[in-house]
Design a protein around this motif. Structure first.
Motif, PDB file in Angstrom:
ATOM      1  N   THR A  61       0.446   8.972  10.176  1.00 20.84           N
ATOM      2  CA  THR A  61       0.718   7.703   9.694  1.00 20.84           C
ATOM      3  C   THR A  61       1.756   8.019   8.399  1.00 20.84           C
ATOM      4  OG1 THR A  61      -1.541   6.960  10.389  1.00 20.84           O
ATOM      5  CG2 THR A  61      -0.406   5.648   8.427  1.00 20.84           C
ATOM      6  N   ALA A  62       1.403   8.577   7.490  1.00 22.13           N
ATOM      7  CA  ALA A  62       2.518   8.889   6.538  1.00 22.13           C
ATOM      8  C   ALA A  62       3.541   9.451   7.078  1.00 22.13           C
ATOM      9  CB  ALA A  62       1.714   9.983   5.528  1.00 22.13           C
ATOM     10  N   HIS A  63       3.720  10.401   7.999  1.00 21.65           N
ATOM     11  CA  HIS A  63       4.985  10.760   8.450  1.00 21.65           C
ATOM     12  C   HIS A  63       6.066   9.500   9.084  1.00 21.65           C
ATOM     13  CE1 HIS A  63       7.736  13.110  11.235  1.00 21.65           C
ATOM     14  NE2 HIS A  63       7.339  12.290  12.139  1.00 21.65           N
ATOM     15  N   GLU A  64       5.294   8.640   9.560  1.00 23.49           N
ATOM     16  CA  GLU A  64       6.001   7.605  10.249  1.00 23.49           C
ATOM     17  C   GLU A  64       6.489   6.342   9.164  1.00 23.49           C
ATOM     18  OE1 GLU A  64       6.952   7.110  13.191  1.00 23.49           O
ATOM     19  OE2 GLU A  64       5.960   8.918  14.130  1.00 23.49           O
ATOM     20  N   LYS A  65       5.542   6.360   8.010  1.00 21.43           N
ATOM     21  CA  LYS A  65       5.923   5.554   7.082  1.00 21.43           C
ATOM     22  C   LYS A  65       7.047   6.213   6.274  1.00 21.43           C
ATOM     23  CE  LYS A  65       1.683   3.009   6.360  1.00 21.43           C
ATOM     24  NZ  LYS A  65       0.454   2.850   5.314  1.00 21.43           N
ATOM     25  N   VAL A  66       7.090   7.710   6.002  1.00 23.97           N
ATOM     26  CA  VAL A  66       8.290   7.982   5.070  1.00 23.97           C
ATOM     27  C   VAL A  66       9.486   8.084   5.892  1.00 23.97           C
ATOM     28  CG1 VAL A  66       6.563   9.424   3.511  1.00 23.97           C
ATOM     29  CG2 VAL A  66       7.676  10.621   5.666  1.00 23.97           C
ATOM     30  N   LEU A  67       9.393   8.230   7.227  1.00 20.48           N
ATOM     31  CA  LEU A  67      10.629   8.117   8.087  1.00 20.48           C
ATOM     32  C   LEU A  67      11.234   6.617   8.018  1.00 20.48           C
ATOM     33  CD1 LEU A  67       9.760  10.165  11.380  1.00 20.48           C
ATOM     34  CD2 LEU A  67      11.099  10.851   9.293  1.00 20.48           C
ATOM     35  N   ALA A  68      10.132   5.901   8.004  1.00 14.71           N
ATOM     36  CA  ALA A  68      10.852   4.296   8.065  1.00 14.71           C
ATOM     37  C   ALA A  68      11.275   3.938   6.581  1.00 14.71           C
ATOM     38  CB  ALA A  68       9.454   3.418   8.110  1.00 14.71           C
ATOM     39  N   LEU A  69      11.165   4.793   5.587  1.00 16.67           N
ATOM     40  CA  LEU A  69      11.584   4.619   4.250  1.00 16.67           C
ATOM     41  C   LEU A  69      12.893   5.236   4.243  1.00 16.67           C
ATOM     42  CD1 LEU A  69       8.377   5.070   2.216  1.00 16.67           C
ATOM     43  CD2 LEU A  69       9.549   2.660   2.658  1.00 16.67           C
ATOM     44  N   GLY A  70      13.321   6.093   5.250  1.00 19.84           N
ATOM     45  CA  GLY A  70      14.568   6.834   5.111  1.00 19.84           C
ATOM     46  C   GLY A  70      14.510   8.333   4.779  1.00 19.84           C
ATOM     47  N   ALA A  71      13.329   8.625   4.904  1.00 24.37           N
ATOM     48  CA  ALA A  71      13.281  10.362   4.740  1.00 24.37           C
ATOM     49  C   ALA A  71      13.776  10.777   5.963  1.00 24.37           C
ATOM     50  CB  ALA A  71      11.646  10.675   4.776  1.00 24.37           C
ATOM     51  N   ARG A  72      14.223  12.206   6.118  1.00 26.52           N
ATOM     52  CA  ARG A  72      14.752  13.091   7.036  1.00 26.52           C
ATOM     53  C   ARG A  72      13.912  14.238   7.267  1.00 26.52           C
ATOM     54  NH1 ARG A  72      18.542  16.885   6.593  1.00 26.52           N
ATOM     55  NH2 ARG A  72      19.314  16.042   4.596  1.00 26.52           N
ATOM     56  N   PRO A  73      13.522  14.545   8.417  1.00 24.18           N
ATOM     57  CA  PRO A  73      12.528  15.538   8.608  1.00 24.18           C
ATOM     58  C   PRO A  73      13.416  16.936   8.460  1.00 24.18           C
ATOM     59  CG  PRO A  73      12.324  14.175  10.810  1.00 24.18           C
ATOM     60  CD  PRO A  73      13.311  13.749   9.793  1.00 24.18           C
ATOM     61  N   LEU A  74      12.982  18.038   7.627  1.00 24.28           N
ATOM     62  CA  LEU A  74      13.668  19.205   7.553  1.00 24.28           C
ATOM     63  C   LEU A  74      12.516  20.407   8.330  1.00 24.28           C
ATOM     64  CD1 LEU A  74      14.516  19.265   3.771  1.00 24.28           C
ATOM     65  CD2 LEU A  74      16.050  18.650   6.046  1.00 24.28           C
ATOM     66  N   ASP A  75      11.441  19.994   8.102  1.00 21.96           N
ATOM     67  CA  ASP A  75      10.614  21.319   8.682  1.00 21.96           C
ATOM     68  C   ASP A  75       9.244  20.583   9.190  1.00 21.96           C
ATOM     69  OD1 ASP A  75       9.068  23.593   9.630  1.00 21.96           O
ATOM     70  OD2 ASP A  75       9.177  24.738   7.762  1.00 21.96           O
ATOM     71  N   LEU A  76       9.050  20.401  10.476  1.00 25.78           N
ATOM     72  CA  LEU A  76       7.627  19.737  11.053  1.00 25.78           C
ATOM     73  C   LEU A  76       7.001  21.113  11.691  1.00 25.78           C
ATOM     74  CD1 LEU A  76       8.927  16.427  11.801  1.00 25.78           C
ATOM     75  CD2 LEU A  76       8.180  17.259   9.637  1.00 25.78           C
TER      76      LEU A  76
ATOM     77  N   MET B 235       0.791  -1.164  -0.047  1.00 18.88           N
ATOM     78  CA  MET B 235      -0.135  -0.024   0.127  1.00 18.88           C
ATOM     79  C   MET B 235       0.922   1.141   0.138  1.00 18.88           C
ATOM     80  SD  MET B 235      -2.808   0.986   2.766  1.00 18.88           S
ATOM     81  CE  MET B 235      -4.290   2.046   2.428  1.00 18.88           C
ATOM     82  N   SER B 236       0.583   2.282  -0.935  1.00 17.44           N
ATOM     83  CA  SER B 236       1.195   3.577  -0.859  1.00 17.44           C
ATOM     84  C   SER B 236       1.094   4.349   0.261  1.00 17.44           C
ATOM     85  CB  SER B 236       0.987   4.187  -2.096  1.00 17.44           C
ATOM     86  OG  SER B 236      -0.401   4.735  -2.191  1.00 17.44           O
ATOM     87  N   VAL B 237       2.069   5.222   0.542  1.00 17.14           N
ATOM     88  CA  VAL B 237       1.847   6.133   1.634  1.00 17.14           C
ATOM     89  C   VAL B 237       1.206   7.351   1.166  1.00 17.14           C
ATOM     90  CG1 VAL B 237       3.324   7.750   2.969  1.00 17.14           C
ATOM     91  CG2 VAL B 237       4.307   5.382   2.515  1.00 17.14           C
ATOM     92  N   ALA B 238       1.301   7.812   0.214  1.00 14.25           N
ATOM     93  CA  ALA B 238       0.545   9.164  -0.350  1.00 14.25           C
ATOM     94  C   ALA B 238       0.324   9.271  -2.014  1.00 14.25           C
ATOM     95  CB  ALA B 238       1.428  10.342   0.035  1.00 14.25           C
ATOM     96  N   ARG B 239      -0.471  10.120  -2.306  1.00 20.14           N
ATOM     97  CA  ARG B 239      -0.839  10.339  -3.716  1.00 20.14           C
ATOM     98  C   ARG B 239       0.103  11.556  -4.188  1.00 20.14           C
ATOM     99  NH1 ARG B 239      -5.912  12.390  -4.989  1.00 20.14           N
ATOM    100  NH2 ARG B 239      -5.861  13.346  -3.156  1.00 20.14           N
ATOM    101  N   PHE B 240       0.613  11.365  -5.520  1.00 14.31           N
ATOM    102  CA  PHE B 240       1.355  12.438  -5.969  1.00 14.31           C
ATOM    103  C   PHE B 240       0.581  13.483  -6.133  1.00 14.31           C
ATOM    104  CE2 PHE B 240       4.912  14.143  -8.302  1.00 14.31           C
ATOM    105  CZ  PHE B 240       4.368  14.560  -9.630  1.00 14.31           C
ATOM    106  N   ARG B 241       1.221  14.875  -5.797  1.00 14.04           N
ATOM    107  CA  ARG B 241       0.408  16.036  -5.718  1.00 14.04           C
ATOM    108  C   ARG B 241       0.835  17.144  -7.147  1.00 14.04           C
ATOM    109  NH1 ARG B 241      -2.942  19.641  -3.195  1.00 14.04           N
ATOM    110  NH2 ARG B 241      -2.261  21.758  -3.128  1.00 14.04           N
ATOM    111  N   SER B 242       2.174  17.486  -6.891  1.00 16.87           N
ATOM    112  CA  SER B 242       2.733  18.460  -7.553  1.00 16.87           C
ATOM    113  C   SER B 242       4.194  18.505  -7.858  1.00 16.87           C
ATOM    114  CB  SER B 242       2.508  19.695  -7.107  1.00 16.87           C
ATOM    115  OG  SER B 242       1.372  20.195  -6.531  1.00 16.87           O
ATOM    116  N   VAL B 243       4.560  18.825  -8.963  1.00 21.19           N
ATOM    117  CA  VAL B 243       6.090  19.166  -9.143  1.00 21.19           C
ATOM    118  C   VAL B 243       5.972  20.743  -9.011  1.00 21.19           C
ATOM    119  CG1 VAL B 243       8.196  19.081 -10.844  1.00 21.19           C
ATOM    120  CG2 VAL B 243       6.647  17.239 -10.505  1.00 21.19           C
TER     121      VAL B 243
END
Length: 129
Positions: free
Chosen positions: A87-102, A1-9
């Motif tokens: 939920t999305a926050h936790e998933k992207v962190l688990a995937l290796g993302a690093r918070p820059l501005d929360l 299952m995906s974390v989020a839908r693509f929004r913009s470039v």
């Protein structure tokens, strides 16, 4: 299952209106501007392109890899509730993302991260009608 839908470039540029007009000529759509520093192009049957003013932007010299300024970032819909955002926050962190501005997420309705390579992206809370 995906974390989020693509929004913009989102492309940084010195003149958002001019660059949006260029892309509208290339892919179709009509630029919408509510802010002089931000223009959105709704691409027919495609993703949203947005253009953000960045004074003094140094354009990339392809294929050089020694530029470290942000050239664009990605926005992703992560749901309409804070529970979905968390939920999305936790998933992207688990995937290796690093918070820059929360900070001030409730006011801004987005959180900023760096992907594993350091490119910025946002998880956005989208109000449902």
């Amino acid at each position: 299952m995906s974390v989020a839908r693509f929004r913009s470039v989102v492309l940084d540029c010195p003149d958002p209106r001019a660059l949006a007009g260029f892309y509208a000529a290339v892919v179709g759509g009509t630029p919408e501007q509510d802010d002089p520093d931000w223009v959105v192009l709704h691409v027919p049957d495609g993703p949203r392109l947005a253009f953000q003013r960045a004074e003094g932007l140094t354009p990339p010299e392809w294929p050089r890899a020694d530029r470290n300024s942000q050239q664009f970032h990605l926005d992703f819909d992560a749901g309409s509730t804070w529970e979905e955002m968390d939920t999305a926050h936790e998933k992207v962190l688990a995937l290796g993302a690093r918070p820059l501005d929360l900070e001030d997420r409730e006011k801004k309705d987005f959180m900023v991260y760096a992907d594993p390579a350091g490119h910025p992206f946002c998880l956005c809370r989208i109000e449902q009608p």
